[in-house]
Design a protein around this motif. Structure first.
Motif, PDB file in Angstrom:
ATOM      1  N   ILE A 232       2.678  -7.499   2.915  1.00 37.17           N
ATOM      2  CA  ILE A 232       1.559  -6.665   3.360  1.00 37.17           C
ATOM      3  C   ILE A 232       1.859  -5.193   3.111  1.00 37.17           C
ATOM      4  N   ARG A 233       3.120  -4.806   3.302  1.00 41.29           N
ATOM      5  CA  ARG A 233       3.478  -3.406   3.016  1.00 41.29           C
ATOM      6  C   ARG A 233       3.254  -3.091   1.532  1.00 41.29           C
ATOM      7  N   LEU A 234       3.632  -4.026   0.658  1.00 34.73           N
ATOM      8  CA  LEU A 234       3.441  -3.822  -0.774  1.00 34.73           C
ATOM      9  C   LEU A 234       1.954  -3.817  -1.144  1.00 34.73           C
ATOM     10  N   VAL A 235       1.185  -4.667  -0.486  1.00 32.48           N
ATOM     11  CA  VAL A 235      -0.258  -4.715  -0.754  1.00 32.48           C
ATOM     12  C   VAL A 235      -0.915  -3.394  -0.365  1.00 32.48           C
TER      13      VAL A 235
ATOM     14  N   GLY B  40      10.023   9.707  -7.763  1.00 34.61           N
ATOM     15  CA  GLY B  40       9.400   8.708  -6.909  1.00 34.61           C
ATOM     16  C   GLY B  40      10.056   7.345  -7.076  1.00 34.61           C
ATOM     17  N   VAL B  41      10.302   6.639  -5.960  1.00 33.03           N
ATOM     18  CA  VAL B  41      10.896   5.296  -6.012  1.00 33.03           C
ATOM     19  C   VAL B  41      10.069   4.356  -5.139  1.00 33.03           C
ATOM     20  N   LEU B  42      10.219   3.061  -5.383  1.00 35.63           N
ATOM     21  CA  LEU B  42       9.600   2.047  -4.523  1.00 35.63           C
ATOM     22  C   LEU B  42      10.459   1.944  -3.273  1.00 35.63           C
ATOM     23  N   SER B  43      10.150   2.760  -2.290  1.00 36.41           N
ATOM     24  CA  SER B  43      11.076   2.977  -1.174  1.00 36.41           C
ATOM     25  C   SER B  43      10.887   1.941  -0.063  1.00 36.41           C
ATOM     26  N   THR B  44      11.110   0.685  -0.420  1.00 38.14           N
ATOM     27  CA  THR B  44      11.115  -0.378   0.575  1.00 38.14           C
ATOM     28  C   THR B  44      12.094  -1.452   0.111  1.00 38.14           C
TER      29      THR B  44
END
Length: 476
Positions: A142-145, A333-337
């Motif tokens: 859900i966070r990615l969505v 910027g990074v995919l910070s998760t």
């Protein structure tokens, strides 16, 4: 816990370990907070301790041996005590037990497993995000969505549509996705993010409504909910192909295809929670496309991914979503998760060996061959006074206990009918799962027809004993 088949020797040659059962029982009761503990009985009864396992069997601290009818918890798909999985884990642990997969670092098992999952999944799902289990996989999804729609310039698309009696986990957001009301009694949830639709419960559909009409009804409710909330505010719909802990509910024919079509028409992502149905339980590595002819934007998996030998979850993401997720927000910027244990090498090594066993031994084929026989034999139990419905598919089955078959009225909660059936089965050497008035059978995927016959004989006697006890206590 009692059973008729004590054992002191495992099939794999290991001697069963010796324990002081009373001392262990006391330590467990004093210190271990168990998931889903029923404190109305726990403080007096404590827990039964399972100490050994082998194939389709588990053994308790007293040496009693039981057929495992729940595969640990929907997950020990290849059976217990697989030495080669343990050896693969040990080899990886001594080579390199752990190192970070953040930023520009990776490891061999995680890389090979991601490649293998992309091979097994529907063709458009080629990218894997690792977590540590089903709840975390759904939470991370859900966070990615939400991030995906933010990146597309659609920040209002936040609402997630789930279903009543769905089970998607117990982390904060996953618990909100879960639609089993009793799971969240006195717990807070993030209700502003999730709206629940009706479950797809063919057994309890409106009287006089055909299965086709019921499907129309559910799809119509979905469309009406979208119209009310506004498609621009809805990010995704999440659904189990067959609902698991919520009652092993099989939707009417065509339901998933039609729900996906509505999602596509409204720019809503379709998420399949295959934490239970994945890795062979319905006879295929993934059920969404092979069984239900759907092509989800995301599939979540865990449990059977490693057959429970090590904690592991994975979110499988479509090429279309990945193109957006993999575009940097800007310089630096990074995919910070992610998680410290994302792609844990020992867990991934276990999963790779698990998948190898499933393929080599034709375990999906065994489910497709034995599964219909299990369905047929379990349905023979419908003659019992309390068995209102026997439902499910292949190695994912449920008995619904009722007070009256005509009205489908339930027994009072205090009758604890599911617990009674499970207790009687356990006395006879079989562990099944009670969930309120339900009993779930979700075994290791290596059961044979002979095992099915033995299990049904135990359940037959257990249901007879349950009916007698309910009558004696004035519930029937």
């Amino acid at each position: 816990m009692t059973a008729t088949t004590p054992a002191t020797q495992r099939h794999d040659g290991h001697s069963a370990q010796e324990y002081d059962p009373q001392a262990l029982w006391q330590k467990d009761k004093d210190h271990f907070i168990h998931p889903f503990t029923d404190f109305s009985v726990f403080k007096e009864q404590g827990c039964d301790l399972i100490t050994d396992s082998d194939g389709i069997y588990v053994q308790d601290a007293h040496g009693n041996r039981f057929i495992d009818g729940i595969a640990g918890l929907w997950c020990v798909n290849v059976g217990h005590g697989r030495r080669e999985i343990g050896e693969a884990m040990a080899e990886q642990a001594t080579r390199m037990a752990y190192f970070s997969t953040f930023n520009n670092l990776s490891n061999v098992p995680a890389t090979l497993l991601a490649d293998k999952l992309a091979e097994l999944a529907p063709a458009h799902l080629n990218h894997v995000f690792y977590s540590c289990g089903g709840s975390a996989a759904n939470d991370a999804t859900i966070r990615l969505v939400h991030y995906y729609f933010n990146r597309l310039g659609k920040p209002a698309k936040k609402r997630i549509l789930s279903r009543n009696n769905a089970y998607h986990g117990t982390t904060y957001l996953a618990a909100t996705l879960t639609g089993i009301a009793s799971n969240n009694w006195e717990f807070d949830t993030l209700d502003h993010l999730v709206t629940h639709l009706s479950e797809a419960n063919c057994y309890r559909r409106p009287e006089g409504m055909s299965e086709t009409e019921y499907c129309d009804h559910l799809v119509g409710e979905f469309e009406a909910t979208i119209a009310e909330i506004g498609a621009d505010n809805i990010a995704a719909f999440i659904a189990e192909p067959i609902m698991g802990a919520g009652g092993v509910l099989v939707a009417p024919k065509g339901y998933h295809q039609r729900m996906q079509a509505v999602c596509r028409a409204n720019d809503i992502l379709y998420i399949a929670d295959e934490v239970v149905t994945g890795f062979g339980r319905l006879g295929h590595f993934f059920a969404s496309e092979a069984v239900f002819d759907t092509q989800p934007d995301i599939i979540n998996c865990a449990k059977g991914l490693s057959s429970g030998y090590a904690p592991l979850g994975a979110t499988l993401i479509s090429d279309e979503l990945y193109e957006v997720l993999s575009t940097p927000q800007g310089p630096g910027g990074v995919l910070s998760t992610g998680f410290t244990y994302s792609g844990h090498p020992v867990s991934c090594a276990a999963a790779l060996k698990n998948i190898e066993i499933i393929e080599r031994e034709g375990i999906c084929e065994n489910v497709r061959e034995v599964g219909p026989y299990l369905e047929e034999r379990l349905r023979s139990l419908s003659h019992h006074a309390t068995v209102g419905d026997v439902r499910g598919s292949h190695f994912m089955m449920c008995l619904e206990n009722v007070a009256d078959k005509e009205t489908k009225a339930l027994l009072p909660v205090e009758a604890r009918v599911g617990d009674r059936v499970a207790f009687e089965a356990q006395k006879r050497g079989l562990i099944i799962r009670p969930v309120g008035h339900l009993n779930i059978v979700s075994p290791p995927l290596i059961w044979t027809r002979d095992v099915v016959d033995e299990v049904v004989a135990i359940l037959d006697a257990s249901l007879s004993a349950t009916t007698e006890s309910l009558r004696a206590d004035g519930f029937l």
